[in-house]
Write a protein that holds these residues in place. Structure first.
Motif, PDB file in Angstrom:
ATOM      1  N   ALA A   2      -9.148  18.999   1.418  1.00  0.00           N
ATOM      2  CA  ALA A   2      -8.281  18.598   0.319  1.00  0.00           C
ATOM      3  C   ALA A   2      -7.360  17.468   0.755  1.00  0.00           C
ATOM      4  O   ALA A   2      -6.851  17.449   1.881  1.00  0.00           O
ATOM      5  CB  ALA A   2      -7.465  19.788  -0.160  1.00  0.00           C
ATOM      6  N   ASP A   3      -7.156  16.529  -0.149  1.00  0.00           N
ATOM      7  CA  ASP A   3      -6.265  15.405   0.116  1.00  0.00           C
ATOM      8  C   ASP A   3      -4.923  15.728  -0.524  1.00  0.00           C
ATOM      9  O   ASP A   3      -4.789  15.764  -1.752  1.00  0.00           O
ATOM     10  CB  ASP A   3      -6.856  14.130  -0.502  1.00  0.00           C
ATOM     11  CG  ASP A   3      -6.102  12.885  -0.064  1.00  0.00           C
ATOM     12  OD1 ASP A   3      -4.936  13.005   0.340  1.00  0.00           O
ATOM     13  OD2 ASP A   3      -6.681  11.778  -0.150  1.00  0.00           O
ATOM     14  N   ASP A   4      -3.902  15.984   0.303  1.00  0.00           N
ATOM     15  CA  ASP A   4      -2.605  16.400  -0.231  1.00  0.00           C
ATOM     16  C   ASP A   4      -1.627  15.244  -0.372  1.00  0.00           C
ATOM     17  O   ASP A   4      -0.433  15.447  -0.577  1.00  0.00           O
ATOM     18  CB  ASP A   4      -1.993  17.495   0.644  1.00  0.00           C
ATOM     19  CG  ASP A   4      -1.815  17.046   2.101  1.00  0.00           C
ATOM     20  OD1 ASP A   4      -2.179  15.889   2.420  1.00  0.00           O
ATOM     21  OD2 ASP A   4      -1.311  17.853   2.905  1.00  0.00           O
ATOM     22  N   ARG A   5      -2.122  14.001  -0.286  1.00  0.00           N
ATOM     23  CA  ARG A   5      -1.248  12.856  -0.499  1.00  0.00           C
ATOM     24  C   ARG A   5      -0.806  12.780  -1.962  1.00  0.00           C
ATOM     25  O   ARG A   5      -1.476  13.285  -2.862  1.00  0.00           O
ATOM     26  CB  ARG A   5      -1.962  11.560  -0.116  1.00  0.00           C
ATOM     27  CG  ARG A   5      -2.165  11.378   1.389  1.00  0.00           C
ATOM     28  CD  ARG A   5      -2.912  10.088   1.677  1.00  0.00           C
ATOM     29  NE  ARG A   5      -4.262  10.108   1.116  1.00  0.00           N
ATOM     30  CZ  ARG A   5      -5.125   9.087   1.202  1.00  0.00           C
ATOM     31  NH1 ARG A   5      -4.765   7.971   1.801  1.00  0.00           N
ATOM     32  NH2 ARG A   5      -6.329   9.198   0.686  1.00  0.00           N
ATOM     33  N   VAL A   6       0.331  12.158  -2.183  1.00  0.00           N
ATOM     34  CA  VAL A   6       0.811  11.931  -3.544  1.00  0.00           C
ATOM     35  C   VAL A   6      -0.253  11.170  -4.326  1.00  0.00           C
ATOM     36  O   VAL A   6      -0.804  10.175  -3.846  1.00  0.00           O
ATOM     37  CB  VAL A   6       2.135  11.142  -3.526  1.00  0.00           C
ATOM     38  CG1 VAL A   6       2.516  10.697  -4.924  1.00  0.00           C
ATOM     39  CG2 VAL A   6       3.249  11.997  -2.914  1.00  0.00           C
ATOM     40  N   HIS A   7      -0.544  11.671  -5.527  1.00  0.00           N
ATOM     41  CA  HIS A   7      -1.627  11.089  -6.333  1.00  0.00           C
ATOM     42  C   HIS A   7      -1.042  10.215  -7.450  1.00  0.00           C
ATOM     43  O   HIS A   7      -0.300  10.703  -8.310  1.00  0.00           O
ATOM     44  CB  HIS A   7      -2.487  12.201  -6.940  1.00  0.00           C
ATOM     45  CG  HIS A   7      -3.696  11.696  -7.655  1.00  0.00           C
ATOM     46  ND1 HIS A   7      -4.333  12.415  -8.649  1.00  0.00           N
ATOM     47  CD2 HIS A   7      -4.401  10.532  -7.528  1.00  0.00           C
ATOM     48  CE1 HIS A   7      -5.372  11.729  -9.087  1.00  0.00           C
ATOM     49  NE2 HIS A   7      -5.439  10.581  -8.422  1.00  0.00           N
ATOM     50  N   THR A   8      -1.381   8.949  -7.418  1.00  0.00           N
ATOM     51  CA  THR A   8      -0.964   8.018  -8.467  1.00  0.00           C
ATOM     52  C   THR A   8      -2.166   7.665  -9.321  1.00  0.00           C
ATOM     53  O   THR A   8      -3.190   7.197  -8.804  1.00  0.00           O
ATOM     54  CB  THR A   8      -0.354   6.734  -7.875  1.00  0.00           C
ATOM     55  OG1 THR A   8       0.814   7.060  -7.125  1.00  0.00           O
ATOM     56  CG2 THR A   8       0.014   5.749  -8.980  1.00  0.00           C
ATOM     57  N   VAL A   9      -2.048   7.875 -10.620  1.00  0.00           N
ATOM     58  CA  VAL A   9      -3.113   7.504 -11.563  1.00  0.00           C
ATOM     59  C   VAL A   9      -2.683   6.241 -12.291  1.00  0.00           C
ATOM     60  O   VAL A   9      -1.557   6.149 -12.794  1.00  0.00           O
ATOM     61  CB  VAL A   9      -3.388   8.638 -12.570  1.00  0.00           C
ATOM     62  CG1 VAL A   9      -4.360   8.163 -13.661  1.00  0.00           C
ATOM     63  CG2 VAL A   9      -3.966   9.853 -11.855  1.00  0.00           C
ATOM     64  N   ARG A  23      -0.869  -3.350  -4.882  1.00  0.00           N
ATOM     65  CA  ARG A  23       0.380  -3.026  -4.189  1.00  0.00           C
ATOM     66  C   ARG A  23       0.280  -1.698  -3.464  1.00  0.00           C
ATOM     67  O   ARG A  23       0.917  -1.501  -2.408  1.00  0.00           O
ATOM     68  CB  ARG A  23       1.533  -2.984  -5.211  1.00  0.00           C
ATOM     69  CG  ARG A  23       2.878  -2.504  -4.629  1.00  0.00           C
ATOM     70  CD  ARG A  23       3.319  -3.382  -3.478  1.00  0.00           C
ATOM     71  NE  ARG A  23       4.509  -2.894  -2.792  1.00  0.00           N
ATOM     72  CZ  ARG A  23       4.506  -2.028  -1.783  1.00  0.00           C
ATOM     73  NH1 ARG A  23       3.355  -1.530  -1.321  1.00  0.00           N
ATOM     74  NH2 ARG A  23       5.638  -1.663  -1.218  1.00  0.00           N
ATOM     75  N   LEU A  24      -0.519  -0.775  -3.979  1.00  0.00           N
ATOM     76  CA  LEU A  24      -0.617   0.551  -3.367  1.00  0.00           C
ATOM     77  C   LEU A  24      -1.712   0.645  -2.307  1.00  0.00           C
ATOM     78  O   LEU A  24      -1.944   1.720  -1.760  1.00  0.00           O
ATOM     79  CB  LEU A  24      -0.869   1.601  -4.456  1.00  0.00           C
ATOM     80  CG  LEU A  24       0.280   1.807  -5.451  1.00  0.00           C
ATOM     81  CD1 LEU A  24      -0.152   2.747  -6.572  1.00  0.00           C
ATOM     82  CD2 LEU A  24       1.520   2.352  -4.744  1.00  0.00           C
ATOM     83  N   LYS A  25      -2.372  -0.465  -2.019  1.00  0.00           N
ATOM     84  CA  LYS A  25      -3.489  -0.442  -1.068  1.00  0.00           C
ATOM     85  C   LYS A  25      -3.087   0.134   0.289  1.00  0.00           C
ATOM     86  O   LYS A  25      -3.841   0.911   0.896  1.00  0.00           O
ATOM     87  CB  LYS A  25      -4.040  -1.864  -0.891  1.00  0.00           C
ATOM     88  CG  LYS A  25      -5.199  -1.960   0.087  1.00  0.00           C
ATOM     89  CD  LYS A  25      -5.687  -3.398   0.210  1.00  0.00           C
ATOM     90  CE  LYS A  25      -6.838  -3.508   1.208  1.00  0.00           C
ATOM     91  NZ  LYS A  25      -7.318  -4.900   1.333  1.00  0.00           N
ATOM     92  N   SER A  26      -1.907  -0.233   0.764  1.00  0.00           N
ATOM     93  CA  SER A  26      -1.472   0.215   2.093  1.00  0.00           C
ATOM     94  C   SER A  26      -0.460   1.346   2.045  1.00  0.00           C
ATOM     95  O   SER A  26       0.067   1.759   3.079  1.00  0.00           O
ATOM     96  CB  SER A  26      -0.886  -0.968   2.868  1.00  0.00           C
ATOM     97  OG  SER A  26       0.204  -1.533   2.157  1.00  0.00           O
ATOM     98  N   ALA A  27      -0.182   1.861   0.846  1.00  0.00           N
ATOM     99  CA  ALA A  27       0.791   2.948   0.718  1.00  0.00           C
ATOM    100  C   ALA A  27       0.139   4.286   1.049  1.00  0.00           C
ATOM    101  O   ALA A  27      -1.084   4.457   0.937  1.00  0.00           O
ATOM    102  CB  ALA A  27       1.350   2.982  -0.708  1.00  0.00           C
ATOM    103  N   ASN A 339       7.784   0.394  -6.732  1.00  0.00           N
ATOM    104  CA  ASN A 339       8.779   1.468  -6.809  1.00  0.00           C
ATOM    105  C   ASN A 339       8.195   2.797  -6.345  1.00  0.00           C
ATOM    106  O   ASN A 339       8.863   3.589  -5.666  1.00  0.00           O
ATOM    107  CB  ASN A 339       9.294   1.602  -8.239  1.00  0.00           C
ATOM    108  CG  ASN A 339      10.307   0.519  -8.589  1.00  0.00           C
ATOM    109  OD1 ASN A 339      10.799  -0.195  -7.714  1.00  0.00           O
ATOM    110  ND2 ASN A 339      10.620   0.408  -9.869  1.00  0.00           N
ATOM    111  N   ILE A 340       6.944   3.070  -6.725  1.00  0.00           N
ATOM    112  CA  ILE A 340       6.300   4.320  -6.294  1.00  0.00           C
ATOM    113  C   ILE A 340       6.129   4.331  -4.777  1.00  0.00           C
ATOM    114  O   ILE A 340       6.386   5.345  -4.114  1.00  0.00           O
ATOM    115  CB  ILE A 340       4.943   4.484  -7.006  1.00  0.00           C
ATOM    116  CG1 ILE A 340       5.166   4.751  -8.496  1.00  0.00           C
ATOM    117  CG2 ILE A 340       4.132   5.617  -6.371  1.00  0.00           C
ATOM    118  CD1 ILE A 340       3.903   4.739  -9.324  1.00  0.00           C
ATOM    119  N   GLY A 345       7.738   6.488   0.326  1.00  0.00           N
ATOM    120  CA  GLY A 345       8.180   6.154   1.678  1.00  0.00           C
ATOM    121  C   GLY A 345       9.555   6.676   2.029  1.00  0.00           C
ATOM    122  O   GLY A 345      10.033   6.467   3.148  1.00  0.00           O
ATOM    123  N   GLY A 346      10.215   7.343   1.075  1.00  0.00           N
ATOM    124  CA  GLY A 346      11.499   7.969   1.371  1.00  0.00           C
ATOM    125  C   GLY A 346      12.705   7.102   1.127  1.00  0.00           C
ATOM    126  O   GLY A 346      13.812   7.431   1.575  1.00  0.00           O
TER     127      GLY A 346
END
Length: 436
Positions: A2-9, A23-27, A339-340, A345-346
């Motif tokens: 399971a991938d527990d990373r934050v999921h952005t749709v 922008r989210l490529k490296s996040a 912003n996401i 990233g805290g």
């Protein structure tokens, strides 16, 4: 595992969605892009596809290929149709009508707009808009087949309605396609027919305002009008198209209310846009009131009031009267994703206000004539044309698309031809009655 990373749709694979994904490529997030089509379409050049200058492949890049180096990203084909904000799920509809759900932690909605007929949806059957590849191919079919049908008719009277083209809307898209039809008739088709003279094509641009291209400085707008007059586009200002049928358009004067009929088999609609149906579902779920054209009002940081995990970007957002142009979509999509990424990233204050940087607006009028407006800079004629071309090539996605587009433009400039005149009849039922 399971991938527990934050999921952005990300809903929408247009300018806003693609720039958000980049922008989210490296996040440190998992990203899903949901779109009703398989490709990112460069909408500003749809009219050139419609008039045979470019192919659909020149202005469309498969999303899976375009985003193939994004290791944290998946692409799904489906149209967003519902949302549950409490459980953070999106309902999407497949081509066959079945549905599936996608969970999200953060949501970026960049689903764009569709053509608006201002309550006259029956017009769509005879007056295609200019928002999708399907629209462009339908328009190409209408234009090319009109010349072909006119070639088979015995008298000028019978041919005239087939060689009359009515364009509703004097914004950039309307002006661009009206000019392209005249160029197509006077250059590309000039020596290819025996019975008809394509240059007799009557292109009528109908606009409710006092001048075309009202978003441009009046000086540029007036220059555009002079070029339209020079190439033979007939402009009716202060008029609206109030009825459309298979063989006519009714034109009404705004002031006198007088109406006259134009016999034509080709009416093209560029007069206004409205939000896609998902916007209504989003508004109902979040409790906000839709703005003009069904847009969704957002806070300065592009999130929906009371829903900090939902951002609306591009044409669908309503913020500070920003225009519905590609540059707004690119910048807002990138900002929402930024912003996401900061939140994940805290960062203690991740949601910063969006500031739009106006890099300019451009519109093509005719060969060697375009407008470019950026702050105090206002170019027209040949310099405007060079600037217009540079902007479009810069933002066209993919090296292949840029190369083939430049090659097509060069061929048209040197030889005047338009090689992309294949017409399609769509589904089998349409193919049996192609000219309806």
């Amino acid at each position: 595992m399971a991938d527990d990373r934050v999921h952005t749709v990300i809903i929408g694979g247009g300018f806003a969605g693609v720039y958000a994904a980049r922008r989210l490529k490296s996040a440190d997030v998992r990203v899903t892009v949901l779109d009703r089509g398989t490709s990112h379409v460069f909408q500003p050049l749809l009219y050139q596809c419609a008039t045979g200058l470019l192919s659909e492949g020149d202005i469309a890049s498969p999303l899976r290929h375009l985003l193939r180096r994004h290791k944290n990203l998946d692409v799904l084909l489906g149209e967003a149709s519902g949302i549950d904000v409490e459980n953070r799920t999106i309902t999407a509809t497949r081509f066959d009508g079945s549905t599936f759900t996608i969970g999200y932690d953060h949501l970026i909605v960049g689903a764009g707009m569709r053509q608006s007929y201002h309550g006259n949806e029956q017009f769509a059957a005879h007056a295609p808009g200019m928002k999708t590849i399907d629209d462009a191919l339908a328009i190409r079919r209408k234009i090319v087949s009109s010349f072909e049908i006119a070639e088979t008719l015995a008298t000028a009277e019978l041919r005239r309605p087939w060689l009359t083209f009515v364009v509703s809307g004097g914004g950039p898209t309307g002006v661009e396609i009206a000019g392209q039809i005249r160029e197509m008739a006077t250059r590309a088709l000039a020596r290819e027919f025996d019975t008809i003279d394509p240059a007799e094509a009557d292109v009528v641009l109908v606009h409710g305002g006092a001048r075309v291209l009202e978003s441009f400085h009046p000086r540029l707008s007036h220059k555009a009008q002079r070029i339209l007059d020079k190439i033979g586009v007939r402009t009716l200002l202060g008029h609206h198209v109030t009825d459309v049928g298979a063989d006519h358009a009714s034109i009404t004067d705004k002031d006198t209310k007088a109406t006259h009929r134009i016999d034509t088999h080709t009416v093209l609609w560029t007069a206004g846009v409205e939000a896609v149906p998902f916007a209504a579902a989003l508004a109902a779920a979040t409790g906000v009131t839709q703005g003009r054209g069904g847009t969704i009002p957002v806070r300065p940081d592009l999130t929906v009031e009371g829903h900090p995990t939902i951002s609306v970007v591009g044409d669908m957002m309503s913020l500070d009267d920003l225009p519905g142009v590609a540059e707004v979509a690119m910048q807002s999509g990138y900002h929402a994703a930024h912003n996401i990424a900061r939140a994940v990233g805290g960062s203690p204050a991740p949601y910063t206000p969006f500031t739009y940087r106006d890099l300019g607006t451009a519109a093509y009028i005719a060969r060697y004539h375009a407008l470019l407006q950026s702050g105090p800079l206002r170019l027209s004629g040949f310099l405007g044309w060079l600037g217009w071309g540079g902007i479009h090539i810069t933002f066209l996605a993919g090296t292949r698309n840029r190369t083939w587009t430049l090659a097509s433009w060069a061929a048209a400039i040197i030889g005047g031809g338009r090689g992309e005149r294949v017409i399609t009849y769509g589904d089998p039922e349409t193919a049996r009655r192609p000219y309806v």
